[in-house]
Structure formats: C-alpha cells, structure tokens
Design a protein around this motif. Sequence first.
Motif, PDB file in Angstrom:
ATOM      1  N   PHE A 127       0.838  -1.203   0.000  1.00 54.00           N
ATOM      2  CA  PHE A 127       0.000   0.000   0.000  1.00 54.00           C
ATOM      3  C   PHE A 127       0.867   1.246   0.000  1.00 54.00           C
ATOM      4  O   PHE A 127       0.620   2.200  -0.755  1.00 54.00           O
ATOM      5  N   ALA A 128       1.936   1.252   0.823  1.00 58.37           N
ATOM      6  CA  ALA A 128       2.814   2.431   0.887  1.00 58.37           C
ATOM      7  C   ALA A 128       3.550   2.626  -0.434  1.00 58.37           C
ATOM      8  O   ALA A 128       3.688   3.755  -0.922  1.00 58.37           O
ATOM      9  N   THR A 129       3.998   1.530  -1.054  1.00 61.25           N
ATOM     10  CA  THR A 129       4.675   1.642  -2.345  1.00 61.25           C
ATOM     11  C   THR A 129       3.750   2.240  -3.396  1.00 61.25           C
ATOM     12  O   THR A 129       4.136   3.140  -4.153  1.00 61.25           O
ATOM     13  N   GLY A 130       2.512   1.743  -3.432  1.00 57.22           N
ATOM     14  CA  GLY A 130       1.548   2.266  -4.396  1.00 57.22           C
ATOM     15  C   GLY A 130       1.243   3.727  -4.172  1.00 57.22           C
ATOM     16  O   GLY A 130       1.148   4.512  -5.125  1.00 57.22           O
ATOM     17  N   SER A 131       1.119   4.128  -2.903  1.00 60.06           N
ATOM     18  CA  SER A 131       0.818   5.539  -2.623  1.00 60.06           C
ATOM     19  C   SER A 131       1.999   6.414  -3.028  1.00 60.06           C
ATOM     20  O   SER A 131       1.804   7.530  -3.533  1.00 60.06           O
ATOM     21  N   LEU A 132       3.221   5.914  -2.858  1.00 62.56           N
ATOM     22  CA  LEU A 132       4.396   6.672  -3.320  1.00 62.56           C
ATOM     23  C   LEU A 132       4.319   6.878  -4.834  1.00 62.56           C
ATOM     24  O   LEU A 132       4.564   7.985  -5.339  1.00 62.56           O
ATOM     25  N   GLY A 133       3.954   5.836  -5.570  1.00 63.75           N
ATOM     26  CA  GLY A 133       3.849   5.972  -7.014  1.00 63.75           C
ATOM     27  C   GLY A 133       2.754   6.945  -7.419  1.00 63.75           C
ATOM     28  O   GLY A 133       2.941   7.766  -8.324  1.00 63.75           O
ATOM     29  N   VAL A 134       1.599   6.866  -6.733  1.00 66.73           N
ATOM     30  CA  VAL A 134       0.491   7.765  -7.076  1.00 66.73           C
ATOM     31  C   VAL A 134       0.888   9.212  -6.838  1.00 66.73           C
ATOM     32  O   VAL A 134       0.573  10.105  -7.632  1.00 66.73           O
ATOM     33  N   LEU A 135       1.613   9.465  -5.740  1.00 68.26           N
ATOM     34  CA  LEU A 135       1.949  10.844  -5.411  1.00 68.26           C
ATOM     35  C   LEU A 135       3.100  11.368  -6.251  1.00 68.26           C
ATOM     36  O   LEU A 135       3.177  12.558  -6.530  1.00 68.26           O
ATOM     37  N   LEU A 136       4.015  10.491  -6.670  1.00 65.67           N
ATOM     38  CA  LEU A 136       5.278  10.957  -7.229  1.00 65.67           C
ATOM     39  C   LEU A 136       5.306  10.946  -8.745  1.00 65.67           C
ATOM     40  O   LEU A 136       5.902  11.831  -9.355  1.00 65.67           O
ATOM     41  N   ARG A 137       4.682   9.968  -9.366  1.00 67.70           N
ATOM     42  CA  ARG A 137       4.812   9.835 -10.815  1.00 67.70           C
ATOM     43  C   ARG A 137       3.885  10.812 -11.534  1.00 67.70           C
ATOM     44  O   ARG A 137       2.840  11.185 -11.007  1.00 67.70           O
ATOM     45  N   ARG A 138       4.267  11.204 -12.767  1.00 68.96           N
ATOM     46  CA  ARG A 138       3.476  12.171 -13.513  1.00 68.96           C
ATOM     47  C   ARG A 138       2.755  11.553 -14.696  1.00 68.96           C
ATOM     48  O   ARG A 138       1.835  12.140 -15.234  1.00 68.96           O
ATOM     49  N   ASN A 139       3.204  10.385 -15.143  1.00 70.56           N
ATOM     50  CA  ASN A 139       2.536   9.708 -16.252  1.00 70.56           C
ATOM     51  C   ASN A 139       1.240   9.077 -15.734  1.00 70.56           C
ATOM     52  O   ASN A 139       1.286   8.249 -14.824  1.00 70.56           O
ATOM     53  N   PRO A 140       0.064   9.465 -16.280  1.00 75.56           N
ATOM     54  CA  PRO A 140      -1.193   8.915 -15.741  1.00 75.56           C
ATOM     55  C   PRO A 140      -1.284   7.400 -15.863  1.00 75.56           C
ATOM     56  O   PRO A 140      -1.948   6.768 -15.045  1.00 75.56           O
ATOM     57  N   LEU A 141      -0.616   6.803 -16.846  1.00 73.25           N
ATOM     58  CA  LEU A 141      -0.638   5.333 -16.937  1.00 73.25           C
ATOM     59  C   LEU A 141       0.021   4.701 -15.716  1.00 73.25           C
ATOM     60  O   LEU A 141      -0.491   3.729 -15.145  1.00 73.25           O
ATOM     61  N   ILE A 142       1.159   5.259 -15.297  1.00 74.56           N
ATOM     62  CA  ILE A 142       1.853   4.675 -14.144  1.00 74.56           C
ATOM     63  C   ILE A 142       1.113   5.008 -12.857  1.00 74.56           C
ATOM     64  O   ILE A 142       1.125   4.219 -11.904  1.00 74.56           O
ATOM     65  N   VAL A 143       0.409   6.160 -12.834  1.00 72.37           N
ATOM     66  CA  VAL A 143      -0.417   6.454 -11.665  1.00 72.37           C
ATOM     67  C   VAL A 143      -1.509   5.396 -11.521  1.00 72.37           C
ATOM     68  O   VAL A 143      -1.772   4.897 -10.414  1.00 72.37           O
ATOM     69  N   LEU A 144      -2.125   5.011 -12.656  1.00 73.02           N
ATOM     70  CA  LEU A 144      -3.146   3.955 -12.597  1.00 73.02           C
ATOM     71  C   LEU A 144      -2.552   2.623 -12.138  1.00 73.02           C
ATOM     72  O   LEU A 144      -3.160   1.905 -11.331  1.00 73.02           O
ATOM     73  N   LEU A 145      -1.357   2.294 -12.650  1.00 78.51           N
ATOM     74  CA  LEU A 145      -0.724   1.032 -12.237  1.00 78.51           C
ATOM     75  C   LEU A 145      -0.413   1.040 -10.741  1.00 78.51           C
ATOM     76  O   LEU A 145      -0.592   0.031 -10.047  1.00 78.51           O
ATOM     77  N   SER A 146       0.037   2.193 -10.218  1.00 80.94           N
ATOM     78  CA  SER A 146       0.323   2.277  -8.780  1.00 80.94           C
ATOM     79  C   SER A 146      -0.950   2.155  -7.961  1.00 80.94           C
ATOM     80  O   SER A 146      -0.945   1.574  -6.865  1.00 80.94           O
ATOM     81  N   LEU A 147      -2.044   2.702  -8.522  1.00 83.18           N
ATOM     82  CA  LEU A 147      -3.332   2.559  -7.850  1.00 83.18           C
ATOM     83  C   LEU A 147      -3.730   1.092  -7.729  1.00 83.18           C
ATOM     84  O   LEU A 147      -4.279   0.659  -6.703  1.00 83.18           O
ATOM     85  N   GLU A 148      -3.425   0.327  -8.783  1.00 82.94           N
ATOM     86  CA  GLU A 148      -3.706  -1.112  -8.719  1.00 82.94           C
ATOM     87  C   GLU A 148      -2.922  -1.762  -7.593  1.00 82.94           C
ATOM     88  O   GLU A 148      -3.428  -2.661  -6.910  1.00 82.94           O
ATOM     89  N   ILE A 149      -1.668  -1.319  -7.383  1.00 81.87           N
ATOM     90  CA  ILE A 149      -0.877  -1.899  -6.290  1.00 81.87           C
ATOM     91  C   ILE A 149      -1.519  -1.598  -4.942  1.00 81.87           C
ATOM     92  O   ILE A 149      -1.591  -2.458  -4.058  1.00 81.87           O
ATOM     93  N   MET A 150      -2.033  -0.353  -4.788  1.00 80.95           N
ATOM     94  CA  MET A 150      -2.693  -0.022  -3.520  1.00 80.95           C
ATOM     95  C   MET A 150      -3.915  -0.900  -3.295  1.00 80.95           C
ATOM     96  O   MET A 150      -4.130  -1.430  -2.194  1.00 80.95           O
TER      97      MET A 150
END
Lengths: 184, 101
Positions: B16-39
């Motif tokens: 969950f923490a890894t995914g939230s880091l990706g959601v907050l830090l990355r700028r590409n919306p595709l990778i934001v969606l992928l990080s959301l899947e991790i959460m």
Amino acid sequence: MTASVGNVLVWAVWVAAAFACLGSGVAVVSFSNPFFSALALIGNLGSLAVLYLLLSAEFVAAAQVLVYAGAVMVMFLFVIAYVGPRTESPWAGGPSWQAVGAALAAAALLVEIVVVIGVKASGRLSHSEDITRAFGSPREIGRLFLTDHLLAFEITSIVLLVAAIGGVILGAHSRRAADEVPPL
Amino acid sequence: MGPSVSWYLGVAGFLFATGSLGVLLRRNPLIVLLSLEIMLNGANLALIGFARHLGDGDGQIFALAVMAVAASEVVVGLGLIVALNRKRVTLDVDRLNTLRG
C-alpha cells in the motif's frame, strides 16, 4: 516429521512469493517505461495469487489470475501500445518539495501500518483459526454471494455496467468536427 | 503451520505504501493507474488475510467486489487517457489542472 517438512515448505513458498511481490511492486513504481511497469505489475499479481493460495482463498486466486493478470492487464498493454512509448525519468520533474512530501507521506503511511500491526495487534494475531475444507471454494463463495451478500452482488453488476457505458462514451469518436472540439 | 497473519499484513502495508508513493510521485497517468492497482491489491491481501485469520468467508467476498471495482476504475481511467491522447494533450497529471470541457 512430515509436519515440519510441510511447514518449511510453506515458509519457503511464502518468502519467495512475498519478496517477488514486494520487488515487483517497487519495480512498477520505479520503471521509467510504462510498458515495463505493466509487465512488472503482472508479476506482482501472480505472486499475490500465490499468497492467496497460501491463505486458502483458491477461488480469489483463480479470479485474480484470470481477471486481473489476464483481462485488465491486456487492456493496459493495449492502451500503452496505442498511446505510444514515452518514457520519463521517474524521480525528476516538478518541484523538489513535491517529491520530498510524497516520500514523507508514503513513509508515514508505512510506519503507521507497521506500528499498528506490531504494537496493537501482535498478541491477538499470532494464532490461526481452524477452517473447514469448504473455506474459499467456489461453492462456498457462490453460496455467500447469492445468500448473505446478494445486494453487494447486484450493486457490483450495476457498477460494471456503468463503467462499460462510460468506457464506450469516453472512447467513442467525437461526432463533431475537430475544430469544433474545445481545446483542453 | 506457516506464517501468521501479521506477516501477510506487513506485506500488504508495504504494498500500500509503495503504491501511494507511485500515485503521489509519478506524472505519467498510466503509471499512476498502475500504482493505484498496487494499492488496491495491498488492501485485498489484508482482507483475505483477515478472512483466513477469522475463518470467515466474507472478507473474500469483499476482495472480489474490490476486484470488480478496480476493473471498472481501469476502464474509465484508460478511456480518459485515450480521449486525452486523441486531443493531443500532454500526458502529464500536473498539467491536467482544468476541468473545462
């Protein structure tokens, strides 16, 4: 003797699956190419399915592999191929206070979760409840879905229908000419 | 027999923490969606761990519902990305700051 061998085997599978899960999770966040991130997420979902099997959730593990690692990730890969490869350096761009704040927020979340698990719940989470053989089987899941959780089942179907309609509307070609479309 | 549920919860919390880091830090919306899947999957692992711990199948039902909601969310998110790409908008979540149609 056989019990301890089985125990060691369960622990070995758990350690392998957990580290594959954590490593591929970090890889998803840190790859610069979204295509590699999506491939790493497939590995993450597969190792999570192994953890679900260890938790005797057989049906959920099968659904995870079929629905998530199969259908959803194929859709992701199609859209990444459609949008085209574009990479970004993962930890750059934007003001640095933003990156620091994001890292601090994620670290705070992790510390909170670990403290809650370690301090508040460690004594009560140390044993495992005995379960019957039917636990997690498709038959049991179906019985729960169609008796105790019928409303959740129906609401899920409505959510999926609305999402399908929304996807069609968003993805449909605009009937207006290109110059009439207001700029974003 | 095997690891107790706290180990699974630790993995879930880290995911969950890894995914939230990706959601907050990355700028590409595709990778934001992928990080959301991790959460979402971290939350799912906690649900299934507790279902096993309590010997109650309701947690697995909840996890399946989360899976369906995640599929819906991916459909809408990817539809938005395709629509943005068709309008030749830069795929950068920091630049998508207006809701004008």
